[in-house]
Motif scaffolding. Structure first.
Motif, PDB file in Angstrom:
ATOM      1  N   ALA A 116       0.683  -1.310  -0.029  1.00 38.65           N
ATOM      2  CA  ALA A 116       0.069   0.022   0.180  1.00 38.65           C
ATOM      3  C   ALA A 116       0.834   1.232  -0.206  1.00 38.65           C
ATOM      4  O   ALA A 116       0.551   2.204  -0.624  1.00 38.65           O
ATOM      5  CB  ALA A 116      -0.903  -0.101   1.286  1.00 38.65           C
ATOM      6  N   LEU A 117       1.957   1.281   0.852  1.00 43.94           N
ATOM      7  CA  LEU A 117       2.816   2.570   0.787  1.00 43.94           C
ATOM      8  C   LEU A 117       3.471   2.676  -0.489  1.00 43.94           C
ATOM      9  O   LEU A 117       3.803   3.845  -0.974  1.00 43.94           O
ATOM     10  CB  LEU A 117       3.806   2.316   1.883  1.00 43.94           C
ATOM     11  N   GLU A 118       4.090   1.377  -1.017  1.00 36.14           N
ATOM     12  CA  GLU A 118       4.632   1.637  -2.425  1.00 36.14           C
ATOM     13  C   GLU A 118       3.737   2.213  -3.334  1.00 36.14           C
ATOM     14  O   GLU A 118       4.024   3.072  -4.257  1.00 36.14           O
ATOM     15  CB  GLU A 118       5.166   0.399  -2.596  1.00 36.14           C
ATOM     16  N   HIS A 119       2.283   1.845  -3.408  1.00 41.34           N
ATOM     17  CA  HIS A 119       1.430   2.377  -4.230  1.00 41.34           C
ATOM     18  C   HIS A 119       1.147   3.761  -4.107  1.00 41.34           C
ATOM     19  O   HIS A 119       1.222   4.382  -5.140  1.00 41.34           O
ATOM     20  CB  HIS A 119       0.037   1.500  -3.787  1.00 41.34           C
ATOM     21  N   PHE A 120       1.282   4.259  -2.927  1.00 43.74           N
ATOM     22  CA  PHE A 120       1.073   5.758  -2.778  1.00 43.74           C
ATOM     23  C   PHE A 120       2.262   6.339  -3.318  1.00 43.74           C
ATOM     24  O   PHE A 120       2.293   7.635  -3.976  1.00 43.74           O
ATOM     25  CB  PHE A 120       0.972   6.261  -1.244  1.00 43.74           C
ATOM     26  N   LEU A 121       3.611   5.939  -2.927  1.00 44.60           N
ATOM     27  CA  LEU A 121       4.660   6.448  -3.377  1.00 44.60           C
ATOM     28  C   LEU A 121       4.707   6.600  -4.777  1.00 44.60           C
ATOM     29  O   LEU A 121       5.291   7.403  -5.784  1.00 44.60           O
ATOM     30  CB  LEU A 121       6.057   5.840  -2.914  1.00 44.60           C
ATOM     31  N   LEU A 122       4.261   5.581  -5.643  1.00 40.35           N
ATOM     32  CA  LEU A 122       4.315   5.296  -6.994  1.00 40.35           C
ATOM     33  C   LEU A 122       3.426   6.537  -7.727  1.00 40.35           C
ATOM     34  O   LEU A 122       3.465   7.008  -8.925  1.00 40.35           O
ATOM     35  CB  LEU A 122       3.883   4.185  -7.745  1.00 40.35           C
ATOM     36  N   GLN A 123       2.537   6.991  -6.926  1.00 48.67           N
ATOM     37  CA  GLN A 123       1.532   8.109  -7.444  1.00 48.67           C
ATOM     38  C   GLN A 123       2.003   9.540  -6.987  1.00 48.67           C
ATOM     39  O   GLN A 123       1.344  10.313  -7.113  1.00 48.67           O
ATOM     40  CB  GLN A 123       0.100   7.830  -6.548  1.00 48.67           C
ATOM     41  N   SER A 124       3.300   9.381  -6.366  1.00 48.66           N
ATOM     42  CA  SER A 124       3.703  10.797  -5.969  1.00 48.66           C
ATOM     43  C   SER A 124       3.037  11.521  -5.300  1.00 48.66           C
ATOM     44  O   SER A 124       2.838  12.814  -5.418  1.00 48.66           O
ATOM     45  CB  SER A 124       4.182  11.770  -7.398  1.00 48.66           C
ATOM     46  N   GLU A 139       4.735  -1.705  14.471  1.00 50.06           N
ATOM     47  CA  GLU A 139       5.898  -2.162  14.154  1.00 50.06           C
ATOM     48  C   GLU A 139       6.479  -2.069  12.792  1.00 50.06           C
ATOM     49  O   GLU A 139       7.600  -1.863  12.654  1.00 50.06           O
ATOM     50  CB  GLU A 139       5.675  -3.693  14.460  1.00 50.06           C
ATOM     51  N   SER A 140       5.525  -1.966  11.886  1.00 50.59           N
ATOM     52  CA  SER A 140       6.069  -1.782  10.366  1.00 50.59           C
ATOM     53  C   SER A 140       6.517  -0.455  10.039  1.00 50.59           C
ATOM     54  O   SER A 140       7.568  -0.274   9.510  1.00 50.59           O
ATOM     55  CB  SER A 140       4.837  -2.158   9.327  1.00 50.59           C
ATOM     56  N   LEU A 141       5.864   0.313  10.642  1.00 47.05           N
ATOM     57  CA  LEU A 141       6.156   1.941  10.753  1.00 47.05           C
ATOM     58  C   LEU A 141       7.431   2.279  11.206  1.00 47.05           C
ATOM     59  O   LEU A 141       8.165   3.062  10.836  1.00 47.05           O
ATOM     60  CB  LEU A 141       5.070   2.894  11.242  1.00 47.05           C
ATOM     61  N   ARG A 142       7.776   1.524  12.046  1.00 52.49           N
ATOM     62  CA  ARG A 142       9.068   1.696  13.149  1.00 52.49           C
ATOM     63  C   ARG A 142      10.093   1.204  12.395  1.00 52.49           C
ATOM     64  O   ARG A 142      11.481   1.595  12.235  1.00 52.49           O
ATOM     65  CB  ARG A 142       9.017   1.368  14.500  1.00 52.49           C
ATOM     66  N   SER A 143       9.851   0.302  11.298  1.00 49.56           N
ATOM     67  CA  SER A 143      10.912  -0.609  10.659  1.00 49.56           C
ATOM     68  C   SER A 143      11.272  -0.056   8.943  1.00 49.56           C
ATOM     69  O   SER A 143      12.351  -0.214   8.579  1.00 49.56           O
ATOM     70  CB  SER A 143      10.709  -1.812  10.747  1.00 49.56           C
ATOM     71  N   ILE A 144      10.125   0.674   8.671  1.00 45.55           N
ATOM     72  CA  ILE A 144      10.528   1.185   7.425  1.00 45.55           C
ATOM     73  C   ILE A 144      10.509   2.878   7.103  1.00 45.55           C
ATOM     74  O   ILE A 144      10.549   3.315   7.988  1.00 45.55           O
ATOM     75  CB  ILE A 144       9.147   0.846   6.358  1.00 45.55           C
ATOM     76  N   THR A 145      11.070   3.087   6.188  1.00 51.29           N
ATOM     77  CA  THR A 145      11.197   4.549   5.684  1.00 51.29           C
ATOM     78  C   THR A 145      10.689   4.887   4.586  1.00 51.29           C
ATOM     79  O   THR A 145      10.673   4.327   3.600  1.00 51.29           O
ATOM     80  CB  THR A 145      12.928   5.074   5.587  1.00 51.29           C
ATOM     81  N   VAL A 146       9.727   5.826   4.507  1.00 52.76           N
ATOM     82  CA  VAL A 146       8.948   6.402   3.265  1.00 52.76           C
ATOM     83  C   VAL A 146       9.693   7.949   3.077  1.00 52.76           C
ATOM     84  O   VAL A 146      10.090   8.692   3.972  1.00 52.76           O
ATOM     85  CB  VAL A 146       7.611   6.381   3.441  1.00 52.76           C
TER      86      VAL A 146
END
Length: 337
Positions: A116-124, A139-146
């Motif tokens: 889902a987060l990758e989908h948003f980033l592809l939409q800029s 836990e996911s938000l603590r471990s990833i960087t957007v």
């Protein structure tokens, strides 16, 4: 014979002229700047409505090099609380001139979150709002960087995140303290699913006033947010006996419990008091009208978007804005017999 040209759409200067203020003041109102008096804000908002003014988002995007879009990731939107949090965020985003791109998780898994987060980033998108108050999400938000600012709705303060939330523990404690003040000494709890952080916090809020008053914990029955689970829990409480009050973790489960108590011949609030959480519009029309906790979803959405815009302008803050809920007392609670 030439046709009359189409009328020019109103611009910010027209709004300023109609309201009798500067165009900088109009800009402050449009951007929810705090340094505008309530009287001036209303005058500007009236001028906007009268003129039918709309922001030129295309021109604004060219100037700011932004997409004027925000990604919103949500889960559990079939339930009243998450659905209305989502509506509050969408309304606040639209008020600021942003389009909303939605993604909904049917299951909260690390893989689904990443997709889902990758989908948003592809939409800029210019920023992301997350309305998924699950431990897995945290836990996911603590471990990833957007690469864009992100605001998490419904989490507690966390140094890794910018957070907008309602104080769930305080809301539950308000409800249960009301029952303690009425004289109840056996207060049961119909809990929400424990993979929801809101449900865990409300259970903790139920326990706190009991411990402070030196009272034992009443029966705790797990539910799943549905009226059906509240109905089953109500039947269990009626069969077990002993409880003079019950705090349900949402209004739907409280509604189910009311039905169960009616079928069991228990009168509310004469034989047992009932409380909910959320203050959904129908709560005042339950039989009897339901005492519950109002979370202030519209204000929560506005705070969330203000924080996101601030982080977009100044960089991630890691700040937390916590809204205090309000107890709404109605006819479903009374002193025990």
């Amino acid at each position: 014979m030439t046709a009359n040209p189409a009328p020019r759409p109103p611009v910010m200067e027209d709004v300023a002229r109609r309201a009798g203020v500067s165009h900088q003041t109009v800009s402050r109102v449009l951007n929810a700047h705090p340094n505008v008096s309530a009287r001036t804000r209303k005058r500007v908002e009236r001028a906007i409505a009268e003129l039918g003014y709309r922001r030129n988002t295309a021109a604004r995007s060219l100037v700011t090099r932004r997409s004027q879009a925000i990604g919103v990731l949500a889960a559990g939107t079939a339930h009243y609380g998450p659905a209305n949090t989502l509506l509050g965020v969408q309304q606040a985003a639209r008020n600021e001139g942003y389009a909303v791109s939605m993604a909904s998780l049917s299951e909260v898994t690390p893989a689904g979150i990443d997709d889902a987060l990758e989908h948003f980033l592809l939409q800029s998108v210019d920023g992301i709002v997350v309305i998924v108050p699950h431990q897995t999400m945290l836990e996911s938000l603590r471990s990833i960087t957007v690469s864009v600012p992100l605001v998490a709705v419904g989490f507690g303060a966390d140094e890794h995140l910018t957070v907008a939330a309602v104080n769930q523990r305080a809301g539950a404690a308000l409800a249960v303290q009301h029952l303690v003040n009425l004289g109840h000494t056996s207060i049961a709890h119909i809990a929400g699913p424990q993979d929801w952080m809101d449900a865990v916090a409300r259970t903790e809020g139920w326990r706190r006033p009991l411990a402070q008053a030196g009272l034992p914990e009443g029966l705790l029955i797990p539910g799943d947010w549905s009226a059906e689970s509240g109905y089953r829990a109500g039947l269990e409480l009626a069969n077990a006996g002993g409880a003079t009050a019950v705090f349900a973790a949402n209004d739907q489960m409280a509604l189910g419990a009311l039905r169960a108590f009616s079928e069991a011949g228990l009168r509310v609030p004469e034989d047992i008091s009932v409380e909910g959480f959320d203050d959904q519009p129908e709560a005042g029309y339950f039989v009897p009208p339901l005492t519950t906790v109002n979370q202030g979803f519209k204000e929560l959405g506005a705070r969330c978007i203000r924080m996101l815009l601030s982080d977009m302008a100044q960089g991630p803050s890691g700040a937390a804005s916590v809204l205090n809920p309000k107890l709404v007392v109605r006819g479903s609670t009374a002193a025990p017999r």
